[in-house]
Design a protein around this motif. Structure first.
Motif: not given
Length: 272
Positions: A93-104, A137-141, A177-185
């Motif tokens: 409930a406390s999250l604020h908007r931020f840039y980026g893709s990845g894992v959680y 993409a190479t940067e969070p934005r 970094r883009s393309a590595w989120q799936t392996t981490a998941e």
């Protein structure tokens, strides 16, 4: 190894090499029945594995037990996954908007009975990924607000459930970094077997998107039967559930109890 055993082994290897045709095209695979062909393939794979083990055993210089290869996707997935586990936990409930893709990873402090074994522990109830808006993409934005957006979507699902409280759920997230989120998941799902992940087969449906044609045509998921409240999950065509809530609760408890037996340290309560 006794000399007579070595002699028998050499004779067996010679016989095997003699039996294998030099011209593999001389074997008419098409004439073999599918069942026999499959059985033969499995036998060959078993033999190859045993021969490779034997070859390693015959080498007086032993191979290392562990080799770290930075180019191995599995190693990278584990490295990213372990880095995620070091991040600070926030209430959803406390999250604020931020840039980026990845894992959680999402954690439960809920009083809901089925989740009592993971309450206030570091065992996530769900892990996931958010792909970048631009695969190059190479940067969070440039990745967009994908990770925040996915967590926000999950927050709405939990908040809409009639028997869950959004304040009882926390998360960790890591922009990757883009393309590595799936392996981490994949690594995190394999390690924790979260009960809300589809791959675990316990209480799937939490991560479904209500706006997809596939979702609208399906029966209600086990998650929606257990935690009713999402409006799109109760539309016409989604009234019937894949399994009862009682069945799902039992599966969750059985799964978590088995997990705790295998790795009790994971279930140690953390200081909140």
């Amino acid at each position: 190894m006794p000399s007579d055993t070595i002699s028998e082994l050499m004779d067996a290897l010679r016989a095997l090499l003699t039996a294998i045709p030099v011209d593999l095209n001389s074997i008419n695979v098409v004439e073999l029945a599918e069942k026999r062909r499959k059985h033969l393939r499995n036998e060959i794979r078993t033999a190859v594995g045993l021969l490779e083990s034997l070859a390693r055993h015959m080498d007086p210089v032993k191979e290392p037990a562990t080799v770290f290869d930075p180019a191995d996707p599995h190693q990278i997935g584990r490295l990213i996954g372990d880095t995620l586990l070091e991040q600070q936990r926030f209430t959803l409930a406390s999250l604020h908007r931020f840039y980026g893709s990845g894992v959680y990873a999402i954690y439960s402090r809920s009083k809901f009975a089925a989740y009592r074994l993971i309450k206030n522990t570091d065992v996530p109830i769900y892990v996931g990924k958010a792909d970048p808006a631009d695969v190059y993409a190479t940067e969070p934005r440039e990745q967009g607000e994908k990770l925040w957006g996915r967590l926000k979507e999950h927050s709405k699902s939990i908040a809409s459930a009639s028997n869950l409280e959004i304040d009882d759920f926390e998360c960790r997230y890591l922009v990757v970094r883009s393309a590595w989120q799936t392996t981490a998941e994949d690594y995190l799902i394999g390690r924790f077997q979260p009960v809300w992940n589809k791959q675990t087969g316990v209480c799937h449906g939490f991560g479904k998107h209500g706006d997809s044609p596939e979702t609208r045509a399906n029966k209600r998921s086990p998650w929606d039967a257990l935690h009713p409240g999402r409006q799109w999950a109760t539309r016409e065509g989604n009234q019937e559930a894949k399994q009862t809530s009682a069945t799902t609760e039992r599966k969750i408890l059985d799964h978590l109890e088995q997990m705790k037996v295998k790795n009790p340290d994971l279930f140690t309560p953390v200081v909140m």
